[in-house]
Design a protein around this motif. Sequence first.
Motif, PDB file in Angstrom:
ATOM      1  N   ILE A  88       0.838  -1.201   0.000  1.00  0.00           N
ATOM      2  CA  ILE A  88       0.000   0.000   0.000  1.00  0.00           C
ATOM      3  C   ILE A  88       0.870   1.248   0.000  1.00  0.00           C
ATOM      4  CG2 ILE A  88      -1.808   1.241   1.265  1.00  0.00           C
ATOM      5  CD1 ILE A  88      -2.570  -1.468   2.528  1.00  0.00           C
ATOM      6  N   ASP A  89       0.457   2.232  -0.761  1.00  0.00           N
ATOM      7  CA  ASP A  89       1.178   3.505  -0.793  1.00  0.00           C
ATOM      8  C   ASP A  89       1.264   4.056   0.632  1.00  0.00           C
ATOM      9  OD1 ASP A  89       0.764   6.714  -0.906  1.00  0.00           O
ATOM     10  OD2 ASP A  89       1.985   6.014  -2.594  1.00  0.00           O
ATOM     11  N   GLU A  91       1.529   7.018   1.939  1.00  0.00           N
ATOM     12  CA  GLU A  91       0.660   8.156   2.232  1.00  0.00           C
ATOM     13  C   GLU A  91      -0.788   7.692   2.399  1.00  0.00           C
ATOM     14  OE1 GLU A  91       1.014  11.351  -0.509  1.00  0.00           O
ATOM     15  OE2 GLU A  91       3.188  11.570  -0.261  1.00  0.00           O
ATOM     16  N   LYS A  92      -1.195   6.740   1.573  1.00  0.00           N
ATOM     17  CA  LYS A  92      -2.557   6.215   1.675  1.00  0.00           C
ATOM     18  C   LYS A  92      -2.736   5.427   2.974  1.00  0.00           C
ATOM     19  CE  LYS A  92      -5.437   6.502  -0.767  1.00  0.00           C
ATOM     20  NZ  LYS A  92      -6.620   7.413  -0.791  1.00  0.00           N
ATOM     21  N   GLU A  95      -3.375   7.499   6.003  1.00  0.00           N
ATOM     22  CA  GLU A  95      -4.722   8.051   6.112  1.00  0.00           C
ATOM     23  C   GLU A  95      -5.670   7.127   6.886  1.00  0.00           C
ATOM     24  OE1 GLU A  95      -6.212   8.879   2.260  1.00  0.00           O
ATOM     25  OE2 GLU A  95      -4.645  10.347   1.762  1.00  0.00           O
ATOM     26  N   TRP A 108     -13.197   5.680   0.710  1.00  0.00           N
ATOM     27  CA  TRP A 108     -11.952   6.358   0.356  1.00  0.00           C
ATOM     28  C   TRP A 108     -10.816   5.436  -0.073  1.00  0.00           C
ATOM     29  CZ3 TRP A 108     -12.625   9.293   5.573  1.00  0.00           C
ATOM     30  CH2 TRP A 108     -13.668  10.230   5.436  1.00  0.00           C
ATOM     31  N   TYR A 109     -10.976   4.145   0.152  1.00  0.00           N
ATOM     32  CA  TYR A 109      -9.884   3.246  -0.241  1.00  0.00           C
ATOM     33  C   TYR A 109     -10.358   2.060  -1.082  1.00  0.00           C
ATOM     34  CZ  TYR A 109      -5.852   0.176  -0.140  1.00  0.00           C
ATOM     35  OH  TYR A 109      -4.808  -0.639  -0.528  1.00  0.00           O
TER      36      TYR A 109
END
Length: 204
Positions: A88-89, A91-92, A95, A108-109
């Motif tokens: 997973i990124d 930054e993501k 969150e 959102w994901y």
Amino acid sequence: LSEIVEHVLKSNKYKNIVLVGWSKGGNITLKYAGEIGNQIPSEIKAVVGASMPTDIYGSVQAMGKASFYANRFKKKTFTFLKGRKHLIDPEKFAEFSRYKILDDFTDWYIAPLHGFKDAKDYYIKCSAIHHLENIKVPTLILNALDDPILSMTCSPFQMASKSEIIHLETPNHGGHCSFYSPNSNGIHWGDKRILEFVCQYIVK
């Protein structure tokens, strides 16, 4: 599911295949059967969905955004994703700590990750309820009326009453994925009922 079925068929070991899914797995099973319709492999004799959120959006509404079950699913989702943090990124992933309810993850994901506009779009398009009329093999939907995470729209009463394919059973009790009854052999009532249903269609 489609890839698994294809893999099993290539072995040429089975002439009778029954697909049984519980909860979200049941929704996936019936959605698969409905999407392929007449193209369903002849080896598949019946499909079953138990404690099944056929209408995912309705189920989410019935469950409640901050209910015990919604919070439990949110925690399980986070734990699942945490175990795949390297995929997973960063930054993501950062969150995720701001997500307060299960819908936040979906909105959102999960939904954007799979090409959906938002949570509602994901819920609607992934629901088996829109594909039931295309199923061509005997199908059992087993949903308890006291299931705490299913809406009434998860049980297609009207459709089943007119169909020779869709068989809907809604016992008063059974909860979610339970259908327990005291016995000496360890087989729950739900398992026994599913076996009774599918054995009608097995070719001996």
